[in-house]
Design an enzyme around this catalytic site. Structure first.
Site: not given
Length: 327
Positions: A37, A106
């Protein structure tokens, strides 16, 4: 059945993640899987180190345990040529212990580089297909060029390639993405215990290992475990559609403001009872998954690792994934 340990890069700094990986190897886990991330899900998680640097350090500090990304998006924040190079290098450093987990990404992480995260899922899948083509092409050796609808490569060569290329596990949540996993990957990756995901994968010709994440939270009592999840990991109950669309931690904070402790107890195996963990893992095994990653959101990672070594390693390993055609 193989059992993995999730390294939550949103919740811990880089040195702590390396320390947990070393302890996971000692505890008997088969592999560790790290989230890749740019942002944490919630601001109060407080971390988001560069996953590939952490993996390199883990490779140098461990001897047996497998390493995996869970998962990397090789289409927006990274160009697939960079991921092809990074994965090849890591495979050499850990002598074949690395699995490249990839997915369509995402918005939380991919929007940060500026060009924007595709609004529609079809475009994301097109990007992922092209990225996998590029990675395979560069892993075949020599100077390579590629001209796709979305992605390009010009005269690129990876000079350091391992004899044993990393297995690629592709994240899927439905039939289209499961088809990509079957056609262009070596394995499947999922976050939900849905038998239909495995069925779609098999129907499309997929025959590789099937990875899935199991949500757990260890603490000395159930309430303490559930409260810890509510504080830092309540985003996990929102489902993949929400998780893939929101752009920033503040949005996840707002979207999960009404999550209750009861909601956590429905989704997480909380507390110190080994039977709860076995039940949660069995749900995924019955759905056809055979590489299960325990994603501990409890407040005490050392306590959980000790609990795993004492109470869970043998019983969980003896569970058998469903291999019936109807799965």
């Amino acid at each position: 059945m193989q059992i993995g340990y999730k390294l939550a890069s949103e919740a811990f700094g880089p040195a702590e993640l390396v320390r947990q990986a070393v302890l996971a190897e000692r505890a008997g886990f088969d592999f560790v899987e790290i989230s890749d991330h740019f942002h944490p899900w919630l601001d109060n998680q407080g971390h988001s180190p560069f996953a590939w640097t952490v993996l390199g350090s883990i490779a140098a500090r461990t001897e047996r345990i497998g390493l995996a990304t869970g998962v990397t998006c090789p289409t927006v924040r990274y160009h697939p040529a960079i991921i092809a190079q990074a994965a090849a290098t890591l495979a050499l450093l850990c002598e074949g212990r690395f699995v490249l987990g990839v997915g369509s990404g995402e918005r939380l992480n991919e929007h940060v580089v500026g060009p924007g995260f595709p609004q529609d899922v079809r475009t994301r899948h097109e990007l992922l297909r092209e990225a996998l083509d590029i990675i395979r092409l560069l892993w075949s050796g020599g100077y390579r060029s590629y001209e796709g609808k979305h992605l390009r490569v010009e005269d690129a060569r990876i000079f350091d390639l391992p004899d044993q290329l990393p297995l690629i596990a592709v994240a899927a949540s439905g039939a289209p993405s499961a088809r990509i996993a079957a056609e262009l990957g070596d394995g499947l990756f999922a976050t939900e215990a849905k038998p239909e995901i495995v069925r779609h994968y098999r129907d499309a010709g997929g025959a590789g290992p099937r990875y899935a994440e199991v949500s757990v939270a260890w603490a000395a009592d159930e309430h303490t475990a559930a409260r810890a999840v509510l504080e830092t990991s309540r985003w996990a109950v929102t489902g993949w559609k929400v998780m893939s669309e929101l752009p920033n931690p503040v949005n996840f904070d707002a979207a999960t403001a009404t999550v209750r402790e009861e909601d956590i107890l429905e989704r997480f195996a909380c507390g110190p009872d080994p039977a709860r963990y076995a039940e949660a893992v069995r749900t995924y095994a019955d759905a056809g998954f055979d590489r299960l990653v325990l994603m501990n959101a409890g407040p005490d990672p050392d306590g959980f690792l000790d609990f795993y070594a004492r109470e869970l390693d043998g019983p969980l390993r003896r569970l058998t994934p469903d291999t019936s055609p109807g799965t």
